[in-house]
Design a protein around this motif. Structure first.
Motif, PDB file in Angstrom:
ATOM      1  N   VAL A 139     -23.368  -4.291  19.133  1.00  0.00           N
ATOM      2  CA  VAL A 139     -23.477  -3.406  17.977  1.00  0.00           C
ATOM      3  C   VAL A 139     -22.906  -4.105  16.746  1.00  0.00           C
ATOM      4  N   ALA A 140     -23.747  -4.316  15.744  1.00  0.00           N
ATOM      5  CA  ALA A 140     -23.303  -4.898  14.478  1.00  0.00           C
ATOM      6  C   ALA A 140     -23.107  -3.773  13.472  1.00  0.00           C
ATOM      7  N   VAL A 141     -21.917  -3.700  12.888  1.00  0.00           N
ATOM      8  CA  VAL A 141     -21.585  -2.585  12.001  1.00  0.00           C
ATOM      9  C   VAL A 141     -21.354  -3.075  10.577  1.00  0.00           C
ATOM     10  N   ASP A 142     -21.399  -2.149   9.649  1.00  0.00           N
ATOM     11  CA  ASP A 142     -21.148  -2.447   8.243  1.00  0.00           C
ATOM     12  C   ASP A 142     -19.725  -2.996   8.099  1.00  0.00           C
ATOM     13  N   PRO A 143     -19.557  -4.205   7.547  1.00  0.00           N
ATOM     14  CA  PRO A 143     -18.224  -4.805   7.458  1.00  0.00           C
ATOM     15  C   PRO A 143     -17.378  -4.279   6.294  1.00  0.00           C
ATOM     16  N   ARG A 144     -17.987  -3.525   5.398  1.00  0.00           N
ATOM     17  CA  ARG A 144     -17.250  -3.098   4.204  1.00  0.00           C
ATOM     18  C   ARG A 144     -16.073  -2.190   4.548  1.00  0.00           C
ATOM     19  N   GLY A 145     -14.890  -2.595   4.112  1.00  0.00           N
ATOM     20  CA  GLY A 145     -13.710  -1.761   4.260  1.00  0.00           C
ATOM     21  C   GLY A 145     -13.011  -1.821   5.603  1.00  0.00           C
ATOM     22  N   THR A 146     -13.454  -2.682   6.527  1.00  0.00           N
ATOM     23  CA  THR A 146     -12.810  -2.716   7.840  1.00  0.00           C
ATOM     24  C   THR A 146     -11.357  -3.192   7.751  1.00  0.00           C
ATOM     25  N   THR A 147     -11.059  -4.027   6.758  1.00  0.00           N
ATOM     26  CA  THR A 147      -9.681  -4.483   6.565  1.00  0.00           C
ATOM     27  C   THR A 147      -8.870  -3.477   5.771  1.00  0.00           C
ATOM     28  N   LYS A 148      -9.492  -2.836   4.811  1.00  0.00           N
ATOM     29  CA  LYS A 148      -8.777  -1.901   3.941  1.00  0.00           C
ATOM     30  C   LYS A 148      -8.473  -0.570   4.621  1.00  0.00           C
ATOM     31  N   GLU A 149      -9.373  -0.125   5.485  1.00  0.00           N
ATOM     32  CA  GLU A 149      -9.257   1.212   6.071  1.00  0.00           C
ATOM     33  C   GLU A 149      -8.213   1.259   7.176  1.00  0.00           C
ATOM     34  N   CYS A 150      -7.351   2.257   7.165  1.00  0.00           N
ATOM     35  CA  CYS A 150      -6.340   2.425   8.209  1.00  0.00           C
ATOM     36  C   CYS A 150      -7.012   2.933   9.480  1.00  0.00           C
ATOM     37  N   ALA A 151      -6.800   2.230  10.593  1.00  0.00           N
ATOM     38  CA  ALA A 151      -7.413   2.628  11.863  1.00  0.00           C
ATOM     39  C   ALA A 151      -6.822   3.931  12.390  1.00  0.00           C
ATOM     40  N   SER A 152      -5.655   4.319  11.879  1.00  0.00           N
ATOM     41  CA  SER A 152      -5.005   5.532  12.351  1.00  0.00           C
ATOM     42  C   SER A 152      -5.440   6.770  11.574  1.00  0.00           C
ATOM     43  N   CYS A 153      -5.477   6.665  10.231  1.00  0.00           N
ATOM     44  CA  CYS A 153      -5.765   7.870   9.439  1.00  0.00           C
ATOM     45  C   CYS A 153      -6.961   7.719   8.501  1.00  0.00           C
ATOM     46  N   GLY A 154      -7.448   6.506   8.298  1.00  0.00           N
ATOM     47  CA  GLY A 154      -8.624   6.301   7.468  1.00  0.00           C
ATOM     48  C   GLY A 154      -8.351   6.030   6.000  1.00  0.00           C
ATOM     49  N   THR A 155      -7.086   6.062   5.590  1.00  0.00           N
ATOM     50  CA  THR A 155      -6.749   5.773   4.194  1.00  0.00           C
ATOM     51  C   THR A 155      -7.077   4.319   3.858  1.00  0.00           C
ATOM     52  N   LYS A 156      -7.653   4.077   2.690  1.00  0.00           N
ATOM     53  CA  LYS A 156      -8.021   2.721   2.283  1.00  0.00           C
ATOM     54  C   LYS A 156      -6.967   2.130   1.362  1.00  0.00           C
ATOM     55  N   THR A 157      -6.557   0.892   1.691  1.00  0.00           N
ATOM     56  CA  THR A 157      -5.543   0.191   0.905  1.00  0.00           C
ATOM     57  C   THR A 157      -6.002  -1.238   0.665  1.00  0.00           C
ATOM     58  N   ASP A 158      -5.992  -1.678  -0.603  1.00  0.00           N
ATOM     59  CA  ASP A 158      -6.373  -3.056  -0.914  1.00  0.00           C
ATOM     60  C   ASP A 158      -5.326  -4.021  -0.381  1.00  0.00           C
ATOM     61  N   LYS A 159      -5.803  -5.163   0.156  1.00  0.00           N
ATOM     62  CA  LYS A 159      -4.893  -6.182   0.671  1.00  0.00           C
ATOM     63  C   LYS A 159      -5.409  -7.561   0.274  1.00  0.00           C
ATOM     64  N   PRO A 160      -4.624  -8.339  -0.465  1.00  0.00           N
ATOM     65  CA  PRO A 160      -5.011  -9.733  -0.698  1.00  0.00           C
ATOM     66  C   PRO A 160      -4.956 -10.496   0.629  1.00  0.00           C
ATOM     67  N   LEU A 161      -5.653 -11.632   0.689  1.00  0.00           N
ATOM     68  CA  LEU A 161      -5.765 -12.371   1.940  1.00  0.00           C
ATOM     69  C   LEU A 161      -4.416 -12.793   2.502  1.00  0.00           C
ATOM     70  N   TRP A 162      -3.447 -13.056   1.629  1.00  0.00           N
ATOM     71  CA  TRP A 162      -2.161 -13.557   2.106  1.00  0.00           C
ATOM     72  C   TRP A 162      -1.319 -12.462   2.767  1.00  0.00           C
ATOM     73  N   VAL A 163      -1.685 -11.203   2.583  1.00  0.00           N
ATOM     74  CA  VAL A 163      -0.963 -10.106   3.252  1.00  0.00           C
ATOM     75  C   VAL A 163      -1.523  -9.969   4.664  1.00  0.00           C
ATOM     76  N   ARG A 164      -0.731 -10.310   5.665  1.00  0.00           N
ATOM     77  CA  ARG A 164      -1.208 -10.368   7.039  1.00  0.00           C
ATOM     78  C   ARG A 164      -0.885  -9.115   7.846  1.00  0.00           C
ATOM     79  N   GLU A 165      -0.227  -8.142   7.241  1.00  0.00           N
ATOM     80  CA  GLU A 165       0.097  -6.904   7.952  1.00  0.00           C
ATOM     81  C   GLU A 165      -0.573  -5.718   7.278  1.00  0.00           C
ATOM     82  N   HIS A 166      -1.102  -4.829   8.102  1.00  0.00           N
ATOM     83  CA  HIS A 166      -1.598  -3.554   7.590  1.00  0.00           C
ATOM     84  C   HIS A 166      -0.434  -2.570   7.614  1.00  0.00           C
ATOM     85  N   SER A 167      -0.116  -2.021   6.475  1.00  0.00           N
ATOM     86  CA  SER A 167       0.945  -1.018   6.368  1.00  0.00           C
ATOM     87  C   SER A 167       0.398   0.147   5.557  1.00  0.00           C
TER      88      SER A 167
END
Length: 241
Positions: A143-171
């Motif tokens: 299954v190939a899915v839309d890649p938009r926002g997969t890094t920004k979106e919180c897997a727990s609650c769905g809130t979107k947060t911008d992250k520059p590449l050097w930020v390696r943790e989702h918080s």
């Protein structure tokens, strides 16, 4: 479809989402991260051979012999890269009922500036093509899915947060969920893949407990040597043995 090709399971149980990157080649939703392969030795041998060729008299016997050496170095590098990709894609196609990935524009990725991203983009495209046909062969949902926002979106609650590449943790500023950014992306990829085929996680189990919080970092060399990027005991748990 080949009559010997197994049917895809209506209710896939062994499911995985895969996020590809540069710092780690792949990070999956089962908590396995595979390092990017290091072909620096092979590239150095190729460059030395090319330099020697440039110093030879063109079309002389010595030039022709060195030209063959350059061709051999090219073939060696290509073989090692494809060996890694074949074994990694074989593993995912055989061990899972459903594999979810990002629908990446590999050509567009290759054209981005920067040698590391250029090479990675080419390898990602090859890996995804291999994975797709092997999943078809094994009767595994690809299954190939839309890649938009997969890094920004919180897997727990769905809130979107911008992250520059050097930020390696989702918080997540909304729910406080913290995890490796690639792990977070892989869970989002899996969730989108499950939704696409009409399967979802149990709503009674929150993502923090339903999904692995630790990461098993595996070297690319081990993938090539063993043909499997995960520990056997982890695989046994996944398949319920």
């Amino acid at each position: 479809m080949d009559e010997n090709t197994p049917d895809k399971p209506e209710t896939p149980e062994r499911v995985v989402g895969i996020d590809v990157g540069i710092l780690k080649y792949a990070h999956d939703s089962d908590g396995t991260a595979v390092e990017s392969p290091d072909f620096s030795d092979e590239r150095e041998r190729l460059e030395r051979a090319q330099q020697k060729l440039s110093r030879k008299e063109h079309v002389s016997n010595n030039w022709e012999e060195q030209r063959k050496t350059v061709a051999q170095r090219h073939a060696e590098l290509k073989r090692k890269r494809r060996d890694f990709l074949h074994k990694l894609s074989n593993y995912y196609a055989r061990e899972y009922d459903l594999v979810a990935v990002e629908d990446l524009d590999a050509k567009g990725l290759v054209e981005l500036p920067g040698n590391s991203r250029n090479r990675a983009g080419a390898a990602w495209g090859t890996f995804l093509r291999m994975l797709e046909y092997k999943c078809e062969r094994e009767g595994t949902h690809f299954v190939a899915v839309d890649p938009r926002g997969t890094t920004k979106e919180c897997a727990s609650c769905g809130t979107k947060t911008d992250k520059p590449l050097w930020v390696r943790e989702h918080s997540c500023p909304s729910c406080g969920f913290k995890v490796d950014r690639d792990a977070n992306a892989s869970w989002n990829i899996l969730s989108r893949g499950l939704e696409k085929v009409g399967v979802g996680h149990s709503e009674s189990m929150p993502v923090e407990t339903a999904l692995p919080m630790d990461t098993d970092l595996v070297s690319a060399k081990r993938v090539v040597e063993t043909g499997s990027p995960t520990l056997k005991d982890r695989t046994a748990k996944v398949v319920g043995q």
